[in-house]
Write an enzyme that holds these catalytic residues in place. Structure first.
Site, PDB file in Angstrom:
ATOM      1  N   LYS A 180       3.910  -3.703   8.317  1.00  0.00           N
ATOM      2  CA  LYS A 180       2.466  -3.747   8.064  1.00  0.00           C
ATOM      3  C   LYS A 180       1.748  -4.630   9.076  1.00  0.00           C
ATOM      4  CE  LYS A 180      -0.698  -4.750   4.196  1.00  0.00           C
ATOM      5  NZ  LYS A 180      -0.732  -5.296   2.813  1.00  0.00           N
ATOM      6  N   GLU A 228       3.896   0.615  -2.099  1.00  0.00           N
ATOM      7  CA  GLU A 228       4.140  -0.703  -1.516  1.00  0.00           C
ATOM      8  C   GLU A 228       4.908  -1.578  -2.519  1.00  0.00           C
ATOM      9  OE1 GLU A 228       1.408  -4.119   0.698  1.00  0.00           O
ATOM     10  OE2 GLU A 228       0.529  -2.928  -0.919  1.00  0.00           O
ATOM     11  N   CYS A 267      -1.128   0.020   2.698  1.00  0.00           N
ATOM     12  CA  CYS A 267      -2.182  -0.582   1.879  1.00  0.00           C
ATOM     13  C   CYS A 267      -3.403  -1.054   2.672  1.00  0.00           C
ATOM     14  CB  CYS A 267      -1.591  -1.714   1.049  1.00  0.00           C
ATOM     15  SG  CYS A 267      -2.617  -2.167  -0.390  1.00  0.00           S
TER      16      CYS A 267
END
Length: 264
Positions: free
Chosen positions: A110, A40, A151
């Site tokens: 995301k 990331e 993440c």
């Protein structure tokens, strides 16, 4: 299928971060990897005021990794970067996947944003500057369906079940997981996602200190559908490589058909 996860300590100097990323991709390719995954925010981890201007998917960031994929002849998952968002105050946290000819084959934004307050440890409100994505993404890599996440998504099992039901056999997790939570939760969550969805998991993390006062856990790893850790990076910048046995995945799914037996 041979794969690699690349572990970086990205900081404020974007050019330096990209140079290190390219070097690790070269090491992955030299080791025979067909697919390499970066962490990331691979191009910048630092103070918001110093962050590079957000770009479209075909901006400088995308062009850099498209060229790397083409010149090295491998699939490249370019971690994530700050993509131009829906308004002037927010970006997207976006992953790009490139084929060996440099073509962009997948884009994932995301979905779950890291809004967390742990007294004396963590204070972070990602939603102040980042807009959530809305679409799940499963994309083929060498004909193998790849499910994308980033993440904090790791804490939301419903996303991974959606990806598995959508055909994913490999789940990818580029991350900058905090030390405080990573030391207790990172491996446990990754192995759980592999076991419950009977998928390979490729997790590429940031490692070490970053501005402002942030430390990432690292321990990038590759996990098989039985939950076995096949490869793990040491606590340093580097590359971990493993071979994925896709017939083994099918055998696990046939002998313990939990995906097929689900009722909800």
């Amino acid at each position: 299928m041979r794969v690699a996860v690349c572990q970086l300590n990205s900081r404020e100097e974007r050019a330096v971060n990209l140079a290190v990323a390219r070097e690790l991709l070269e090491r992955a390719a030299a080791g025979g990897a067909e697919l390499a995954v970066l962490p990331e925010y691979v191009d910048f981890l630092g103070r918001s005021a110093d962050a590079p201007k957000p770009e479209p998917v075909d901006g400088e960031f995308g062009a850099f990794f498209a060229r790397a994929a083409r010149e090295l002849g491998i699939w490249v998952h370019a971690g994530s970067f700050h993509e131009i968002g829906p308004d002037q105050d927010r970006t997207y946290n976006t992953s790009l996947v490139f084929a060996p000819d440099g073509a962009l084959t997948a884009v994932y934004r995301k979905i779950h944003l890291y809004d967390v307050e742990i007294a004396g440890r963590v204070s972070y409100q990602e939603s102040r500057t980042v807009a959530p994505g809305e679409e799940t993404v499963v994309a083929p890599v060498n004909g193998v369906p790849l499910g994308l996440s980033i993440c904090y998504d790791l804490r939301f099992p419903e996303l991974y079940r959606t990806l598995a039901v959508g055909g994913a056999k490999i789940l990818v997790v580029p991350a900058a997981f905090m030390m405080h939570t990573g030391r207790d939760h990172w491996e446990v969550l990754l192995r759980a996602r592999a076991i419950e969805n009977q998928c390979y998991v490729l997790a590429a993390g940031q490692i070490g200190d970053h501005e402002p006062g942030r430390t990432c856990f690292g321990r990038s790893m590759i996990i098989d559908p039985w939950g076995t850790v096949l490869a793990q990076a040491p606590d340093a910048v580097g590359v971990a490589v493993a071979d994925l046995d896709l017939p083994r995945l099918e055998k696990i799914r046939s002998e313990l058909p939990s995906l097929a037996n689900r009722r909800l």
